[in-house]
Design a protein around this motif. Structure first.
Motif, PDB file in Angstrom:
ATOM      1  N   ALA A 117       0.810  -1.205   0.069  1.00  0.00           N
ATOM      2  CA  ALA A 117      -0.055   0.124  -0.068  1.00  0.00           C
ATOM      3  C   ALA A 117       0.948   1.257  -0.036  1.00  0.00           C
ATOM      4  O   ALA A 117       1.308   1.602   0.843  1.00  0.00           O
ATOM      5  N   PRO A 118       1.227   1.761  -1.062  1.00  0.00           N
ATOM      6  CA  PRO A 118       2.214   3.046  -1.183  1.00  0.00           C
ATOM      7  C   PRO A 118       1.514   4.066  -0.615  1.00  0.00           C
ATOM      8  O   PRO A 118       0.155   4.353  -0.661  1.00  0.00           O
ATOM      9  N   ALA A 119       2.337   4.868  -0.015  1.00  0.00           N
ATOM     10  CA  ALA A 119       1.961   6.155   0.480  1.00  0.00           C
ATOM     11  C   ALA A 119       3.199   7.161   0.212  1.00  0.00           C
ATOM     12  O   ALA A 119       4.430   7.058   0.849  1.00  0.00           O
ATOM     13  N   MET A 120       3.016   8.281  -0.290  1.00  0.00           N
ATOM     14  CA  MET A 120       3.953   9.213  -0.665  1.00  0.00           C
ATOM     15  C   MET A 120       3.392  10.712  -1.150  1.00  0.00           C
ATOM     16  O   MET A 120       2.273  10.716  -1.445  1.00  0.00           O
ATOM     17  N   ASN A 121       4.191  11.633  -1.153  1.00  0.00           N
ATOM     18  CA  ASN A 121       3.976  12.859  -1.871  1.00  0.00           C
ATOM     19  C   ASN A 121       3.364  12.845  -3.009  1.00  0.00           C
ATOM     20  O   ASN A 121       3.897  11.663  -4.041  1.00  0.00           O
ATOM     21  N   GLN A 122       2.304  13.502  -3.666  1.00  0.00           N
ATOM     22  CA  GLN A 122       1.817  13.265  -5.000  1.00  0.00           C
ATOM     23  C   GLN A 122       2.786  13.382  -6.067  1.00  0.00           C
ATOM     24  O   GLN A 122       2.720  12.521  -7.043  1.00  0.00           O
ATOM     25  N   GLN A 123       3.799  14.119  -6.059  1.00  0.00           N
ATOM     26  CA  GLN A 123       4.807  14.360  -6.958  1.00  0.00           C
ATOM     27  C   GLN A 123       5.779  13.356  -6.917  1.00  0.00           C
ATOM     28  O   GLN A 123       6.350  12.802  -8.194  1.00  0.00           O
ATOM     29  N   MET A 124       6.029  12.452  -5.989  1.00  0.00           N
ATOM     30  CA  MET A 124       6.724  11.298  -5.867  1.00  0.00           C
ATOM     31  C   MET A 124       6.155  10.131  -6.433  1.00  0.00           C
ATOM     32  O   MET A 124       6.607   9.395  -6.958  1.00  0.00           O
ATOM     33  N   TRP A 125       4.816  10.256  -6.212  1.00  0.00           N
ATOM     34  CA  TRP A 125       3.829   9.016  -6.819  1.00  0.00           C
ATOM     35  C   TRP A 125       3.709   9.127  -8.124  1.00  0.00           C
ATOM     36  O   TRP A 125       3.845   8.160  -8.802  1.00  0.00           O
ATOM     37  N   GLN A 126       3.844  10.371  -8.733  1.00  0.00           N
ATOM     38  CA  GLN A 126       3.778  10.351 -10.249  1.00  0.00           C
ATOM     39  C   GLN A 126       5.361  10.323 -10.969  1.00  0.00           C
ATOM     40  O   GLN A 126       5.408  10.073 -12.187  1.00  0.00           O
ATOM     41  N   HIS A 127       6.412   9.944 -10.154  1.00  0.00           N
ATOM     42  CA  HIS A 127       7.850  10.077 -10.834  1.00  0.00           C
ATOM     43  C   HIS A 127       7.796   8.602 -11.463  1.00  0.00           C
ATOM     44  O   HIS A 127       7.318   7.582 -11.078  1.00  0.00           O
ATOM     45  N   PRO A 128       8.318   8.799 -12.698  1.00  0.00           N
ATOM     46  CA  PRO A 128       8.730   7.522 -13.591  1.00  0.00           C
ATOM     47  C   PRO A 128       9.193   6.453 -12.819  1.00  0.00           C
ATOM     48  O   PRO A 128       9.026   5.285 -13.032  1.00  0.00           O
ATOM     49  N   SER A 129      10.416   6.564 -11.994  1.00  0.00           N
ATOM     50  CA  SER A 129      10.946   5.607 -11.288  1.00  0.00           C
ATOM     51  C   SER A 129       9.961   4.821 -10.220  1.00  0.00           C
ATOM     52  O   SER A 129      10.247   3.692 -10.216  1.00  0.00           O
ATOM     53  N   VAL A 130       9.361   5.550  -9.773  1.00  0.00           N
ATOM     54  CA  VAL A 130       8.329   4.840  -8.645  1.00  0.00           C
ATOM     55  C   VAL A 130       7.314   3.979  -9.533  1.00  0.00           C
ATOM     56  O   VAL A 130       7.107   2.799  -9.224  1.00  0.00           O
ATOM     57  N   LYS A 131       6.833   4.497 -10.764  1.00  0.00           N
ATOM     58  CA  LYS A 131       5.841   3.707 -11.472  1.00  0.00           C
ATOM     59  C   LYS A 131       6.584   2.249 -12.241  1.00  0.00           C
ATOM     60  O   LYS A 131       6.109   1.293 -12.049  1.00  0.00           O
ATOM     61  N   LEU A 132       7.803   2.760 -12.303  1.00  0.00           N
ATOM     62  CA  LEU A 132       8.691   1.582 -12.804  1.00  0.00           C
ATOM     63  C   LEU A 132       8.803   0.229 -12.014  1.00  0.00           C
ATOM     64  O   LEU A 132       8.825  -0.730 -12.055  1.00  0.00           O
ATOM     65  N   ASN A 133       9.184   0.755 -10.507  1.00  0.00           N
ATOM     66  CA  ASN A 133       9.305  -0.139  -9.510  1.00  0.00           C
ATOM     67  C   ASN A 133       8.090  -0.818  -9.040  1.00  0.00           C
ATOM     68  O   ASN A 133       8.161  -1.876  -9.040  1.00  0.00           O
ATOM     69  N   LEU A 134       6.853  -0.045  -9.203  1.00  0.00           N
ATOM     70  CA  LEU A 134       5.803  -0.615  -8.787  1.00  0.00           C
ATOM     71  C   LEU A 134       5.338  -1.760  -9.673  1.00  0.00           C
ATOM     72  O   LEU A 134       4.881  -2.891  -9.609  1.00  0.00           O
ATOM     73  N   GLN A 135       5.838  -1.380 -11.057  1.00  0.00           N
ATOM     74  CA  GLN A 135       5.179  -2.428 -12.238  1.00  0.00           C
ATOM     75  C   GLN A 135       6.130  -3.542 -12.126  1.00  0.00           C
ATOM     76  O   GLN A 135       5.724  -4.809 -12.150  1.00  0.00           O
ATOM     77  N   THR A 136       7.405  -3.487 -11.440  1.00  0.00           N
ATOM     78  CA  THR A 136       8.448  -4.490 -11.371  1.00  0.00           C
ATOM     79  C   THR A 136       7.706  -5.414  -9.979  1.00  0.00           C
ATOM     80  O   THR A 136       8.023  -6.558 -10.318  1.00  0.00           O
ATOM     81  N   LEU A 137       7.206  -4.755  -9.139  1.00  0.00           N
ATOM     82  CA  LEU A 137       6.481  -5.553  -7.810  1.00  0.00           C
ATOM     83  C   LEU A 137       5.508  -6.400  -8.532  1.00  0.00           C
ATOM     84  O   LEU A 137       5.266  -7.440  -8.092  1.00  0.00           O
ATOM     85  N   ARG A 138       4.741  -5.764  -9.487  1.00  0.00           N
ATOM     86  CA  ARG A 138       3.386  -6.514 -10.114  1.00  0.00           C
ATOM     87  C   ARG A 138       4.062  -7.521 -10.791  1.00  0.00           C
ATOM     88  O   ARG A 138       3.247  -8.519 -10.641  1.00  0.00           O
ATOM     89  N   ASP A 139       5.126  -7.608 -11.541  1.00  0.00           N
ATOM     90  CA  ASP A 139       5.684  -8.650 -12.303  1.00  0.00           C
ATOM     91  C   ASP A 139       6.221  -9.802 -11.331  1.00  0.00           C
ATOM     92  O   ASP A 139       5.889 -10.823 -11.760  1.00  0.00           O
ATOM     93  N   TYR A 140       6.420  -9.304  -9.984  1.00  0.00           N
ATOM     94  CA  TYR A 140       6.662 -10.344  -9.309  1.00  0.00           C
ATOM     95  C   TYR A 140       5.559 -10.962  -8.376  1.00  0.00           C
ATOM     96  O   TYR A 140       5.741 -11.625  -7.363  1.00  0.00           O
ATOM     97  N   ASP A 141       4.485 -10.561  -8.964  1.00  0.00           N
ATOM     98  CA  ASP A 141       3.109 -10.837  -8.373  1.00  0.00           C
ATOM     99  C   ASP A 141       2.808 -10.480  -6.738  1.00  0.00           C
ATOM    100  O   ASP A 141       1.961 -10.893  -5.940  1.00  0.00           O
TER     101      ASP A 141
END
Length: 442
Positions: A117-141
């Motif tokens: 359950a992510p929680a962070m500043n709205q600008q951090m949430w929009q950062h491409p690196s955060v999006k990429l890391n979350l997609q990696t976690l989804r890929d790990y199930d």
């Protein structure tokens, strides 16, 4: 999945985790907490220990743990691991496989499902690196819980807030149900009507009944847990929170309900209304009582199963008086006309749909239920006696007798919670769909 590890990382939202831990305990889960050093800066381990009744785990190399291997011990104990809140830093570490503290090491060592359950500043949430890391976690199930939008601790407004504890609890219960419930309705599109319709007399008065919608909402959850895509059409007096991942349309009259039911039967997605348009015939909700937006795919395919739990008004006034009727006479008569029969119309016009009716009666319950089953050409009908004070309208419990169009013997469901009744009804529907239903009406 009764043993839950709640992992808390270093964000201001950590205070919500204390409430979340308490909710988990109150709902019968065994909870053990992992805290990072950052989390301890916002909330103390003693607080979580008092709330859970268990020692809080903070150290990777813990000499008090079994054989000094605390991370392995925890990894084997858990049925489910929840990281809430999950900071951008922790998300990056999990995505990269870093194991430099207890939390990240347990995540690598465990084989159980992990919710983040992510929680962070709205600008951090929009950062491409955060999006990429979350997609990696989804890929790990890993399963990622969408953050909420709103005012943040820093003063910014946007997406990135940790959802409220009640939302997190409902998500956990849905996640567990999804992984433990037989997927009898997987891929099916289910439309459910619930609650009472409201038939206007004038701008301040209406005809209605005592139905609260509890049975229909319980069925929505049970169908969702069994793998179905669920749409709820709720009457105007229903004030229940929308179950997660369920479409909801609020309507008023029987005519409104029939219009939306037909649209759903045809697989038509209805647009959301703006606040200025709230007086339109129907309103579409895809959020819940905690203010969290819910990711629900638009309706794109026609209804497979139609379940009519709504108590639809049989009659409406011929004309709605435009102004409030004044009390000027000792007597007044209302000119009533019959409403459309939502259930019978769907069964007649859409013979390919598996149709389930409900009969709430006060006398000769089984007689009337069998009559409706035959006259409306239903596949299945569940009846209950609402003259009983311990079940029915407004009650949390119910008891039902279920009849089918292809067998003589009914199934009796003894008194239990509406949630349990709903689960049993879904099992009966699943069996009928799998073994008996041939898309041909009698």
């Amino acid at each position: 999945m009764k043993n839950i590890i709640l992992a808390i990382t270093g964000g201001i939202a950590a205070y919500k985790s204390a409430f979340f831990a308490r909710l988990l305990i109150k709902n019968g889960y065994n909870v053990r907490v992992i805290m990072t050093d950052g989390a301890k800066a916002f909330i103390t381990p003693l607080t979580l220990q008092a709330l859970t009744g268990n020692q809080v785990h903070t150290e990777l190399l813990d000499e008090t743990a079994e054989l000094g291997m605390g991370h392995i011990e925890l990894a084997k104990w858990a049925d489910l691991l929840i990281v809430a809140p999950a900071t951008a830093n922790t998300i990056a570490k999990l995505a990269m496989g870093v194991a430099d503290d207890l939390l990240s090491t347990v995540c690598l060592a465990t084989t159980v499902p992990i919710l983040v359950a992510p929680a962070m500043n709205q600008q951090m949430w929009q950062h491409p690196s955060v999006k990429l890391n979350l997609q990696t976690l989804r890929d790990y199930d890993y399963e990622v819980i969408q953050p909420a939008s709103g005012m943040q601790a820093c003063g910014d407004v946007g997406e990135g807030r940790l959802p409220e504890p009640e939302y997190l609890l409902e998500y956990v219960e849905y996640f567990i149900a999804r992984h433990t419930t037989p997927q009898l309705l997987a891929g099916k599109n289910v439309t459910i009507t619930a609650g009472a319709t409201v038939e206007a007399i004038d701008p301040v008065r209406f005809l209605s009944n005592h139905s609260t919608g509890k049975m229909g909402f319980a069925l929505a959850k049970a169908c969702r847990n069994a793998g179905a895509n669920v749409t709820l059409i709720a009457g105007g007096k229903v004030h229940l929170p929308t179950p997660l991942f369920v479409h909801r349309f609020d309507v008023l009259s029987a005519e409104d309900m029939l219009k939306v039911a037909k649209d759903c039967a045809n697989g038509l997605a209805l647009p959301c209304c703006d606040d200025e348009e709230h007086d339109h015939k129907h309103h579409h909700h895809d959020h819940n009582e905690f203010g969290n937006d819910i990711e629900v795919e638009p309706i794109s395919t026609a209804t497979d199963i139609f379940i009519a739990t709504a108590a639809v008004a049989d009659y409406r006034t011929r004309d709605v008086v435009p102004q409030k009727i004044k009390k000027t006479q000792d007597e007044m008569s209302l000119d009533l006309v019959k409403n459309p029969d939502v259930l019978a119309t769907i069964a007649k016009e859409f013979p390919e749909i598996f149709v389930v009716g409900f009969a709430a009666e006060t006398q000769d319950v089984e007689k009337y239920a069998k009559g409706k089953l035959e006259s409306k050409k239903l596949n299945m009908i569940a009846c209950n006696d609402v003259s009983r004070s311990d079940i029915g309208f407004g009650s949390d419990d119910n008891a039902m007798t279920v009849f089918f169009n292809n067998k003589n013997e009914p199934v009796v469901l003894e008194k239990m919670s509406k949630e349990k009744i709903a689960e049993q009804l879904v099992e009966l529907i699943g069996v009928e769909l799998g073994k008996k239903f041939t898309f041909v009406k009698p």
